[in-house]
Design an enzyme around this catalytic site. Sequence first.
Site, PDB file in Angstrom:
ATOM      1  N   ASP A  35       0.751  -1.310  -0.005  1.00 41.47           N
ATOM      2  CA  ASP A  35      -0.198   0.216  -0.002  1.00 41.47           C
ATOM      3  C   ASP A  35       1.444   1.353   0.312  1.00 41.47           C
ATOM      4  OD1 ASP A  35      -1.802  -2.260   0.202  1.00 41.47           O
ATOM      5  OD2 ASP A  35      -2.522  -0.982   1.823  1.00 41.47           O
ATOM      6  N   ASP A  39       0.672   4.299  -2.202  1.00 42.27           N
ATOM      7  CA  ASP A  39       0.799   5.803  -2.314  1.00 42.27           C
ATOM      8  C   ASP A  39       1.652   6.598  -2.314  1.00 42.27           C
ATOM      9  OD1 ASP A  39      -1.821   5.483  -0.868  1.00 42.27           O
ATOM     10  OD2 ASP A  39      -1.130   4.693   0.701  1.00 42.27           O
ATOM     11  N   SER A  84     -14.072   8.482  -1.610  1.00 37.77           N
ATOM     12  CA  SER A  84     -12.927   7.460  -1.219  1.00 37.77           C
ATOM     13  C   SER A  84     -12.068   8.169   0.217  1.00 37.77           C
ATOM     14  CB  SER A  84     -11.646   7.006  -2.164  1.00 37.77           C
ATOM     15  OG  SER A  84     -10.657   7.118  -2.182  1.00 37.77           O
ATOM     16  N   LEU A  85     -10.850   8.063   0.768  1.00 38.03           N
ATOM     17  CA  LEU A  85     -10.814   9.719   1.505  1.00 38.03           C
ATOM     18  C   LEU A  85      -9.158   9.620   1.211  1.00 38.03           C
ATOM     19  CD1 LEU A  85     -10.833   7.976   4.649  1.00 38.03           C
ATOM     20  CD2 LEU A  85     -12.300  10.067   3.925  1.00 38.03           C
ATOM     21  N   GLU A 115     -11.341   7.621  14.509  1.00 35.75           N
ATOM     22  CA  GLU A 115     -11.034   6.142  14.828  1.00 35.75           C
ATOM     23  C   GLU A 115     -10.305   5.459  14.377  1.00 35.75           C
ATOM     24  OE1 GLU A 115     -15.289   6.873  14.397  1.00 35.75           O
ATOM     25  OE2 GLU A 115     -15.269   6.094  11.846  1.00 35.75           O
ATOM     26  N   LYS A 117      -9.120   3.518  11.094  1.00 38.75           N
ATOM     27  CA  LYS A 117      -8.963   2.298   9.754  1.00 38.75           C
ATOM     28  C   LYS A 117      -8.321   1.511   9.659  1.00 38.75           C
ATOM     29  CE  LYS A 117      -7.295   4.059   5.070  1.00 38.75           C
ATOM     30  NZ  LYS A 117      -7.815   3.261   4.401  1.00 38.75           N
ATOM     31  N   ASP A 119      -8.538  -1.682   8.081  1.00 38.41           N
ATOM     32  CA  ASP A 119      -7.974  -2.226   6.305  1.00 38.41           C
ATOM     33  C   ASP A 119      -8.438  -3.846   5.812  1.00 38.41           C
ATOM     34  OD1 ASP A 119      -6.482  -2.054   4.366  1.00 38.41           O
ATOM     35  OD2 ASP A 119      -4.153  -3.587   5.273  1.00 38.41           O
ATOM     36  N   ARG A 138     -18.643  -0.720  -2.659  1.00 37.58           N
ATOM     37  CA  ARG A 138     -18.166   0.514  -2.751  1.00 37.58           C
ATOM     38  C   ARG A 138     -18.312   0.630  -4.811  1.00 37.58           C
ATOM     39  NH1 ARG A 138     -12.450   4.438  -2.155  1.00 37.58           N
ATOM     40  NH2 ARG A 138     -12.238   2.887  -3.655  1.00 37.58           N
ATOM     41  N   GLU A 172     -16.746  -1.534   7.136  1.00 40.62           N
ATOM     42  CA  GLU A 172     -15.487  -1.743   6.445  1.00 40.62           C
ATOM     43  C   GLU A 172     -15.557  -3.236   6.564  1.00 40.62           C
ATOM     44  OE1 GLU A 172     -13.804   0.301   5.051  1.00 40.62           O
ATOM     45  OE2 GLU A 172     -11.742  -0.754   4.436  1.00 40.62           O
ATOM     46  N   TYR A 224     -18.544   2.386  10.344  1.00 39.95           N
ATOM     47  CA  TYR A 224     -18.755   4.280  10.881  1.00 39.95           C
ATOM     48  C   TYR A 224     -20.102   4.530   9.816  1.00 39.95           C
ATOM     49  CZ  TYR A 224     -16.493   2.624   6.486  1.00 39.95           C
ATOM     50  OH  TYR A 224     -15.603   2.336   5.351  1.00 39.95           O
ATOM     51  N   LYS A 313      -2.140   7.749   7.797  1.00 38.22           N
ATOM     52  CA  LYS A 313      -1.817   6.039   7.392  1.00 38.22           C
ATOM     53  C   LYS A 313      -0.494   5.900   8.497  1.00 38.22           C
ATOM     54  CE  LYS A 313      -2.723   3.699   3.463  1.00 38.22           C
ATOM     55  NZ  LYS A 313      -2.856   3.520   2.363  1.00 38.22           N
ATOM     56  N   CYS A 406      12.652 -34.114  -2.035  1.00 37.56           N
ATOM     57  CA  CYS A 406      12.070 -34.057  -0.831  1.00 37.56           C
ATOM     58  C   CYS A 406      13.597 -34.128  -0.104  1.00 37.56           C
ATOM     59  CB  CYS A 406      10.687 -35.474  -0.539  1.00 37.56           C
ATOM     60  SG  CYS A 406      11.196 -35.219   1.648  1.00 37.56           S
ATOM     61  N   CYS A 409      12.828 -37.026   2.874  1.00 31.14           N
ATOM     62  CA  CYS A 409      13.433 -38.106   2.558  1.00 31.14           C
ATOM     63  C   CYS A 409      13.910 -38.577   1.330  1.00 31.14           C
ATOM     64  CB  CYS A 409      11.917 -39.603   2.976  1.00 31.14           C
ATOM     65  SG  CYS A 409      11.077 -38.536   1.554  1.00 31.14           S
ATOM     66  N   CYS A 424       6.067 -33.262  -1.894  1.00 31.50           N
ATOM     67  CA  CYS A 424       7.036 -34.949  -1.253  1.00 31.50           C
ATOM     68  C   CYS A 424       5.693 -36.333  -2.093  1.00 31.50           C
ATOM     69  CB  CYS A 424       7.085 -34.507  -0.146  1.00 31.50           C
ATOM     70  SG  CYS A 424       7.971 -36.887  -0.144  1.00 31.50           S
ATOM     71  N   CYS A 430       7.688 -40.569   4.073  1.00 28.06           N
ATOM     72  CA  CYS A 430       8.983 -39.517   4.166  1.00 28.06           C
ATOM     73  C   CYS A 430       8.059 -38.780   5.164  1.00 28.06           C
ATOM     74  CB  CYS A 430       7.587 -38.465   3.728  1.00 28.06           C
ATOM     75  SG  CYS A 430       8.449 -36.965   3.256  1.00 28.06           S
TER      76      CYS A 430
HETATM   77  S1  IVH Z   1     -15.148   6.928   6.896  1.00 28.81           S
HETATM   78  C1  IVH Z   1     -16.454   8.991   2.956  1.00 28.81           C
HETATM   79  N1  IVH Z   1     -13.889   5.274   8.584  1.00 28.81           N
HETATM   80  O1  IVH Z   1     -10.926   3.636   4.780  1.00 28.81           O
HETATM   81  C2  IVH Z   1     -15.311   8.318   2.568  1.00 28.81           C
HETATM   82  N2  IVH Z   1     -13.527   4.768   6.480  1.00 28.81           N
HETATM   83  O2  IVH Z   1      -9.299   4.668   2.263  1.00 28.81           O
HETATM   84  C3  IVH Z   1     -15.493   8.117   4.130  1.00 28.81           C
HETATM   85  N3  IVH Z   1     -12.125   3.368   6.021  1.00 28.81           N
HETATM   86  O3  IVH Z   1     -13.122   3.777   1.809  1.00 28.81           O
HETATM   87  C4  IVH Z   1     -15.302   6.619   4.749  1.00 28.81           C
HETATM   88  N4  IVH Z   1     -11.620   2.555   7.963  1.00 28.81           N
HETATM   89  O4  IVH Z   1     -13.460   1.786   3.586  1.00 28.81           O
HETATM   90  C5  IVH Z   1     -13.982   5.691   7.085  1.00 28.81           C
HETATM   91  N5  IVH Z   1     -13.485   4.054  10.136  1.00 28.81           N
HETATM   92  C6  IVH Z   1     -13.088   4.533   8.912  1.00 28.81           C
HETATM   93  C7  IVH Z   1     -12.770   3.357   7.854  1.00 28.81           C
HETATM   94  C8  IVH Z   1     -12.755   3.752   6.869  1.00 28.81           C
HETATM   95  C9  IVH Z   1     -11.582   2.096   7.424  1.00 28.81           C
HETATM   96  C10 IVH Z   1     -11.668   2.471   4.533  1.00 28.81           C
HETATM   97  C11 IVH Z   1     -12.985   2.943   4.006  1.00 28.81           C
HETATM   98  C12 IVH Z   1     -12.827   4.133   2.811  1.00 28.81           C
HETATM   99  C13 IVH Z   1     -11.141   4.106   2.979  1.00 28.81           C
HETATM  100  C14 IVH Z   1     -10.553   5.076   2.621  1.00 28.81           C
END
Ligand code: IVH
Length: 664
Positions: A35, A39, A84-85, A115, A117, A119, A138, A172, A224, A313, A406, A409, A424, A430
């Site tokens: 990732d 990024d 997305s974020l 809060e 994030k 994965d 999504r 998530e 969330y 991140k 192997c 053995c 094997c 074995c």
């Molecule tokens: S809020 C408009 N809160 O991260 C998007 N996203 O990289 C608001 N994700 O698409 C998302 N934990 O799938 C939000 N506590 C959290 C999250 C979270 C994981 C994911 C989510 C988002 C992605 C973006």
Amino acid sequence: MIKTVTSKEGYKKLVKEIKAHDRRYYQESAPTISDYEYDLLVKELERVEALHPDWVESSSPTKSISTDTSGHFTTAKHRIPMLSLANTYSKEEVEAFIHRMEKLTEQKDIPFNVELKMDGVALSVIYEGGKLVQAVTRGNGAQGDDVTQNAAGIKNLPQMINSKDRMEMRGEVYLPLSEFRRLNKEREESGLEVYANPRNAASGSLKLIDAEVSKKRGLMIMLYDLVNPPASISHQSQIAPFLKKSGLPVFDKEFTHSAVSAEEILSFASIIEKKRSSLPFEIDGIVVKVDNLDVRADLGATNKSPRWAMAYKFAAEQAETVIESISVQVGRTGVLTPVANLTPVLLSGSTISRATLHNQDEIDRKDIREGDRVIIEKGGDVIPKVVSVIQTSKKRAPKWKMPTSCPHCAGPVEHKEGEVAVRCKAGVKCTGQYLARLKHFVSKGAMNIENFGVKVIERFYSLGLLETLPDIYRLEQEDLEELEGFGDRSIEVLLGNIEKSKEPELFRFIFALGIPFVGVVAAKTIAEYVKDMDTFLSVEEEELIALEGIGEKVAGAIVEYLEDSHHLEEIEDLLELGIAPKAPAKKQSGHLFSGKTFVMTGTLDGYSRSEAKEIIEGRGGKVTSSISKITDYLLLGKNPGSKYNKAIKLKVEILPEEDFKELI
Ligand code: IVH
């Protein structure tokens, strides 16, 4: 290494490269870079686009959301787009984000909600009339895959909630580390490609065509966001307590935080980062959101992401070291696994001296050789993995090749078409395989013989006390008396535990045999069908294929296993030595309890809690621990707790023990 783009051609190439990574990540659940590297590529693209606005392509990954649709599902539109974020790895950019928010809102000290994030994979879930009616990925933000069937199998997502209004939530989907490790272990033993990390496993599992298989993966969800909150909710921080009341899964309090400054946000981030390696799931950072929903609405969003939120991140926990040598382990089903022996190095609190290399394909793809300096990373697996080679020695070792015999053995190996694994072929002959089989046989999910750890097995094996599975049940007091470190008490305990293991549930015994491709889940399905050992031993391939979740591969492996006279002798020996697998409890689908949800309170006269649970489940019912509107019966014992009052309040039917007895 990220190359700096200086020409329009270079720009076009980078756009193409990122799109290919997007496809592998979102659609195939099989990314080829980390990732962090991804990024960095996007950051480079953003930099170039800012410098050369005339080069920018309208389909650039910075302008829109890459789709996660797989083509296997019908798609459904999102009423409100799923975005997305914006993300960063830098503290300065978090500070800049806070200042930007203050400037745009013309306010100081705006409250933020911070809060974890998670994965995993984003999912939108919709309830109508209290029922889970739709779940959509999504996709491209406007429409995604309708995975309602699979979402119904998400372990902590209720089918019913006690709110009748239409509720759409976003969250998530993730795979807890324990389930991820179990799944990968099974896949490795089965010669299937392992998932690189829990996120890929979660996304692959959510998009399986077969909902039954998906359900067995143990997916979880963390919600969330509530898309259309009622008027009583004005802040993000009220959403979790509100959803929790309906029994929906949200972050525990320790994983959310209110903050008004970058300093507070970053100090929460560092607390979380310290906890990261001990969490039962993977996170890749924290998400900072403007808490006030009206303020958010004013701030709005770009095509790609809301202006009111940002992900900070965490870089992966990585370390640099040297591969001193590559050795090969043999597993219980004969799969050969290459392992890197490393110069010991500290990685998130523990000294690491080995890393898994999975298989030849993985080694070829990363061109990993002995003597190379590499980056290792904890990718959710217990054993870390090699991410990439960073430096090679001047006189580089030749390309590494899997041995043609192997290493344990010296027997022949085979590489079946369509499998990544090399096996094997010596089977029970074995020694390496046998040792691995013994370890598997006594393990917790199999025969569960306590105090019979790996060290003890290896010692007994090298002394010639154990060679085959039945030998376990031939161990006697006299054999162990002479051994150093084995006092009378420990001998008694071990022999007692061996004796106790003689009546396993049938599926545990089938699983313990270590048949290729047969994990716990398949063993359970088969045990429920055959019901006893005699039937199992004479089962036909067609019968097995007809079972849900059992494919040709598993069925073929079982039949092949049972055709081998060594295996049959071994099973007969075990049965003669007193192993008596227990038939699975009968499921009575027509029973009154079928499909009903029970909660218990107080002490029962005639049954222990686990006995009562077994009785209910055996008749198709379900036992949960807390009472809600969807509970059908409260099983009432003596001295009931607060659940009793709650049941009355919620009008849940009370079932006294006498009535329960009668009904069963
Ligand atoms: S809020 C408009 N809160 O991260 C998007 N996203 O990289 C608001 N994700 O698409 C998302 N934990 O799938 C939000 N506590 C959290 C999250 C979270 C994981 C994911 C989510 C988002 C992605 C973006």
